[in-house]
Design a protein around this motif. Structure first.
Motif, PDB file in Angstrom:
ATOM      1  N   ASN A 138      -8.964  -7.065  -5.260  1.00  0.00           N
ATOM      2  CA  ASN A 138      -9.223  -6.461  -3.943  1.00  0.00           C
ATOM      3  C   ASN A 138     -10.659  -5.976  -3.786  1.00  0.00           C
ATOM      4  OD1 ASN A 138      -6.644  -6.922  -3.137  1.00  0.00           O
ATOM      5  ND2 ASN A 138      -5.970  -4.785  -3.194  1.00  0.00           N
TER       6      ASN A 138
ATOM      7  N   SER B 167       0.827  -1.207   0.000  1.00  0.00           N
ATOM      8  CA  SER B 167       0.000   0.000   0.000  1.00  0.00           C
ATOM      9  C   SER B 167       0.864   1.261   0.000  1.00  0.00           C
ATOM     10  CB  SER B 167      -0.909   0.033   1.230  1.00  0.00           C
ATOM     11  OG  SER B 167      -1.851  -0.997   1.143  1.00  0.00           O
TER      12      SER B 167
ATOM     13  N   GLY C  72      -4.276  -7.243  -7.389  1.00  0.00           N
ATOM     14  CA  GLY C  72      -5.120  -6.593  -6.384  1.00  0.00           C
ATOM     15  C   GLY C  72      -5.843  -5.395  -6.947  1.00  0.00           C
ATOM     16  N   GLY C  73      -5.076  -4.499  -7.577  1.00  0.00           N
ATOM     17  CA  GLY C  73      -5.683  -3.341  -8.223  1.00  0.00           C
ATOM     18  C   GLY C  73      -5.758  -3.579  -9.716  1.00  0.00           C
ATOM     19  N   PHE C  74      -5.722  -2.495 -10.475  1.00  0.00           N
ATOM     20  CA  PHE C  74      -5.700  -2.626 -11.915  1.00  0.00           C
ATOM     21  C   PHE C  74      -4.295  -2.286 -12.406  1.00  0.00           C
ATOM     22  CE2 PHE C  74     -10.167  -1.653 -10.929  1.00  0.00           C
ATOM     23  CZ  PHE C  74     -10.729  -2.809 -11.425  1.00  0.00           C
TER      24      PHE C  74
ATOM     25  N   GLN D  14      -4.681  -8.597  -1.854  1.00  0.00           N
ATOM     26  CA  GLN D  14      -4.789  -8.884  -0.428  1.00  0.00           C
ATOM     27  C   GLN D  14      -5.140 -10.365  -0.275  1.00  0.00           C
ATOM     28  OE1 GLN D  14      -4.480  -6.618   2.229  1.00  0.00           O
ATOM     29  NE2 GLN D  14      -3.709  -5.192   0.721  1.00  0.00           N
TER      30      GLN D  14
ATOM     31  N   HIS E 179      -1.284  -0.222 -13.790  1.00  0.00           N
ATOM     32  CA  HIS E 179      -0.903   1.181 -13.826  1.00  0.00           C
ATOM     33  C   HIS E 179       0.232   1.311 -14.814  1.00  0.00           C
ATOM     34  CE1 HIS E 179      -3.367   1.488 -10.305  1.00  0.00           C
ATOM     35  NE2 HIS E 179      -2.691   0.499  -9.782  1.00  0.00           N
TER      36      HIS E 179
ATOM     37  N   GLY F  63      -5.482  -0.577  -5.220  1.00  0.00           N
ATOM     38  CA  GLY F  63      -4.238  -1.321  -5.047  1.00  0.00           C
ATOM     39  C   GLY F  63      -3.753  -1.371  -3.607  1.00  0.00           C
ATOM     40  N   THR F  64      -4.498  -0.779  -2.687  1.00  0.00           N
ATOM     41  CA  THR F  64      -4.013  -0.675  -1.309  1.00  0.00           C
ATOM     42  C   THR F  64      -4.634  -1.747  -0.418  1.00  0.00           C
ATOM     43  OG1 THR F  64      -5.731   0.881  -0.688  1.00  0.00           O
ATOM     44  CG2 THR F  64      -3.692   1.799  -1.567  1.00  0.00           C
ATOM     45  N   GLY F  65      -4.689  -1.466   0.872  1.00  0.00           N
ATOM     46  CA  GLY F  65      -5.249  -2.412   1.833  1.00  0.00           C
ATOM     47  C   GLY F  65      -4.262  -2.644   2.956  1.00  0.00           C
TER      48      GLY F  65
ATOM     49  N   MET G  52      -0.376  -4.261  -8.364  1.00  0.00           N
ATOM     50  CA  MET G  52      -0.271  -4.410  -6.921  1.00  0.00           C
ATOM     51  C   MET G  52      -0.729  -5.818  -6.554  1.00  0.00           C
ATOM     52  SD  MET G  52       0.893  -1.542  -6.037  1.00  0.00           S
ATOM     53  CE  MET G  52       1.396  -0.508  -7.412  1.00  0.00           C
ATOM     54  N   PRO G  53       0.054  -6.508  -5.731  1.00  0.00           N
ATOM     55  CA  PRO G  53      -0.363  -7.866  -5.365  1.00  0.00           C
ATOM     56  C   PRO G  53      -1.686  -7.833  -4.595  1.00  0.00           C
ATOM     57  CG  PRO G  53       1.476  -7.124  -4.007  1.00  0.00           C
ATOM     58  CD  PRO G  53       1.300  -6.100  -5.074  1.00  0.00           C
TER      59      PRO G  53
END
Lengths: 338, 289
Positions: B154, A120, B122-124, B82, B126, A243-245, B79-80
């Motif tokens: 996520n 994050s 996790g996200g899209f 969660q 970028h 993309g966070t958490g 992003m990996p």
């Protein structure tokens, strides 16, 4: 003449062809003699990471302040590859996150392989930290430090290799990073003589005592009705930034400070025995305007609580913030008796 | 004389260049040099590792949720996921909604066209910068023959809307993969040649306008590859009757031609997209997760 030239050409050509087959002098002797080298470094790193009972500290620089660094406490369970992260920006969510030590690309790497506070921070960018990857090269291991470097340094054309962090073992007196929350406005009785009580905070700057000052301050409660608006502004939550958490839902408390010619109640996050003044992109009285003013005026963006001492009606709390090496650089003492 | 020189030189050339075969030592037969994952001993497996292992045994798809440089190139920013999202996502979306019905209902399509790797993001994606706020492309991992991936893990939720939207997008991304693998075909690209809106134009078109112009969605009018993928996506998303209705209302011969081509292309691979819609609709809306 032509024939001679032709023969000569053919002869020279043959020699060139033959000569080109000569083997070069590059050898792999180093690798052949040190086949276990990478594994050895990785193994050492793993043993070191496991050896610190209280975990390791990474001090990250923020875009907010050049003196006060944000501490991140990392605990590595090398049996299950579980990672436990604590920092001052918010309470850690009760979800699993993982790390790996690999030699996959040649150099040993420490990789935060699943989503966590570490990925994050990478996603959110420069304001909260100078972390630019969730993959780190392990660049050095000694008896009390593990140096790691971000594999990438930013955007696609940026050079390889970001900031090097010299992680050190968590100081024993960093009680705030232990499991127990002793600075917690949600705990029953904690607000007694604190919430709604006009107080003062004495600020002490270790390296520049001329800046020392005492401010009129005080905590007051945030109404539950405001909570969802404020939480929506938290930069590290999935619904704001997918993309966070890794953080639990945030909690806030009003904290009074001198603002221009008056006083203002900003709303830092309280979590992990710390107050975080990190500006929120949107939300409430913790938004960019007020928090940036606060940070520029007082030169810190968080305070960790060292102790809470109650004597009768008197409540005294000691706070501190750290520099690059984890040394105390700002001290703040709260006293509810003016 | 010349001949002898030639023969001599040839022999010399052929033999002289031979070098040792394994400059870094013998090949270790026990190492899978092509696996993208760094091998994790079974003693370290968590629940998701066991699940991924079972899925790989049952469906031949290696599911990857942990990122190392072998998986994500240094120039691409994902992003990996969660862990607490990746686990139910793999259980529900990949196992129950995607792979199991596909293998049971369309064995030929499953056997021939299922990627051997699937990556959770996790996200899209970028582009260019990990902190960019723009989130382009749902998957961005579709341009490889063997590997599919989906972003947005996520956001995993068991709401019907989310599940349906995601599986339909998954088939959209898979269509890109099919496109890379076999090509859309010479004729497909020429049906709407010269009529594509481009990047600047598609967002201002309504769906009805796009359909009159020969595209299922305005986004399909962006470029031929999205034209193809949105065709597959639309047929998976809507029942046959709705598709036929759109064809009738739009009165676009181009759209009708593309419909026939895409539908037939998938039929040849072993799946009737209208039936696939029925299956997807049923596994999402008739089952509670």
């Amino acid at each position: 003449m032509r024939k001679i030239l032709y023969h000569l050409f053919f002869f020279v050509g043959s020699i060139v062809l033959l000569a080109s087959c000569e083997k070069d002098n590059i050898t792999n002797a180093y690798f052949e003699d040190n086949t276990e080298r990478q594994e050895k470094v990785a193994k050492e790193a793993k043993e070191m990471l496991a050896s610190a009972e209280n975990g390791w500290v990474m001090m990250v620089k923020t875009g907010l302040n050049s003196d006060v660094y944000t501490p991140i406490v990392l605990k590595f369970d090398t049996v299950t590859n579980r990672l436990y992260v604590k920092t001052v920006y918010g309470e850690t969510a009760d979800t699993e996150s993982y790390f790996r030590i690999t030699t996959g690309t040649g150099a040993p790497q420490l990789i935060f392989t699943t989503g966590s506070i570490m990925s994050s921070l990478y996603r959110v960018g420069a304001q909260a930290s100078d972390i630019t990857d969730h993959i780190y090269n392990i660049v050095g291991v000694s008896s009390d430090t593990v140096a790691i470097q971000c594999y990438r340094s930013g955007n696609v054309y940026a050079k390889e290799g970001g900031v090097i962090y010299k992680m050190f073992k968590r100081p024993v007196d960093w009680k705030w990073a232990d499991g127990e929350n002793y600075f917690d406005f949600n705990a029953s009785g904690f607000g007694t003589n604190v919430l709604g009580t006009a107080s003062r905070v004495q600020l002490e700057y270790v390296n520049s005592p001329e800046k020392n000052r005492t401010i009129a301050s005080g905590f007051s409660a945030v109404a539950a009705a405001n909570l969802s608006t404020m939480r929506n502004g938290f930069a590290f939550q999935i619904s704001r930034n997918i993309g966070t958490g890794g953080f639990a839902p945030t909690n806030y408390v009003f904290f009074r400070f001198p603002y221009l010619t008056t006083n203002y109640d900003g709303a830092p996050i309280f979590a992990n025995n710390a107050l975080s003044f990190l500006p929120q992109p949107a939300g409430y009285t913790n938004n960019v305007t007020y928090m940036t003013y606060f940070i520029n005026t007082f030169n810190f963006h968080y305070l960790v609580c060292k102790s809470v001492v109650r004597t009768g009606n008197n409540v005294k709390m000691e706070f501190e913030a750290y520099d690059k090496a984890g040394k105390v650089i700002v001290k703040a003492t709260y006293d509810n008796l003016l | 004389m010349k001949k002898i020189i030639y023969i001599f030189l040839s022999v010399l050339l052929l033999t002289a260049c031979e070098k040792e075969n394994y400059p870094l030592g013998e090949v270790d037969e026990n190492v899978d040099y092509f696996s993208k994952r760094t091998v994790k001993p079974q003693s370290e497996w968590n629940e998701l590792d066991y699940l991924c292992d079972s899925i790989q045994k049952a469906f031949g798809v290696e599911i990857i949720y942990e990122y190392t440089p072998r998986i994500i190139a240094g120039t691409t920013f994902f992003m990996p996921p969660q862990y607490d999202k990746a686990l139910p996502y793999t259980k529900v979306m990949l196992n129950k909604i995607w792979l199991k019905p596909l293998k049971e209902e369309f064995p030929e399509f499953f056997a021939g066209e299922t990627p051997i790797e699937f990556i959770l993001a996790g996200g899209f994606i970028h582009f260019n910068n990990p902190t960019a706020t723009a989130t382009a492309a749902g998957a961005g991992l579709n341009g490889q023959f063997y590997r599919l991936g989906m972003g947005g893990v996520n956001n995993f939720s068991t709401s019907k809307n989310w599940l349906y939207g995601h599986i339909v997008t998954l088939y959209h991304e898979h269509a890109h993969q099919i496109d890379h693998k076999y090509g859309r075909g010479f004729v497909f690209d020429r049906i709407s040649q010269g009529k594509y809106y481009g990047l600047a134009g598609y967002s201002s078109r309504t769906e009805a306008q796009a359909q009159r112009d020969g595209f299922w969605r305005a986004y399909g009018g962006y470029a031929p590859e999205e034209d193809f993928a949105t065709g597959v996506e639309h047929m998976v998303r809507y029942p046959e009757a709705t598709i036929k209705q759109i064809l009738a209302t739009s009165a676009s011969l181009d759209l009708a031609d593309k419909y026939k081509m895409v539908h037939q292309m998938y039929l040849d691979m072993g799946v009737d997209l209208h039936q696939l819609h029925n299956v997807v609709d049923s596994v999402v809306y008739q089952v509670n997760y």
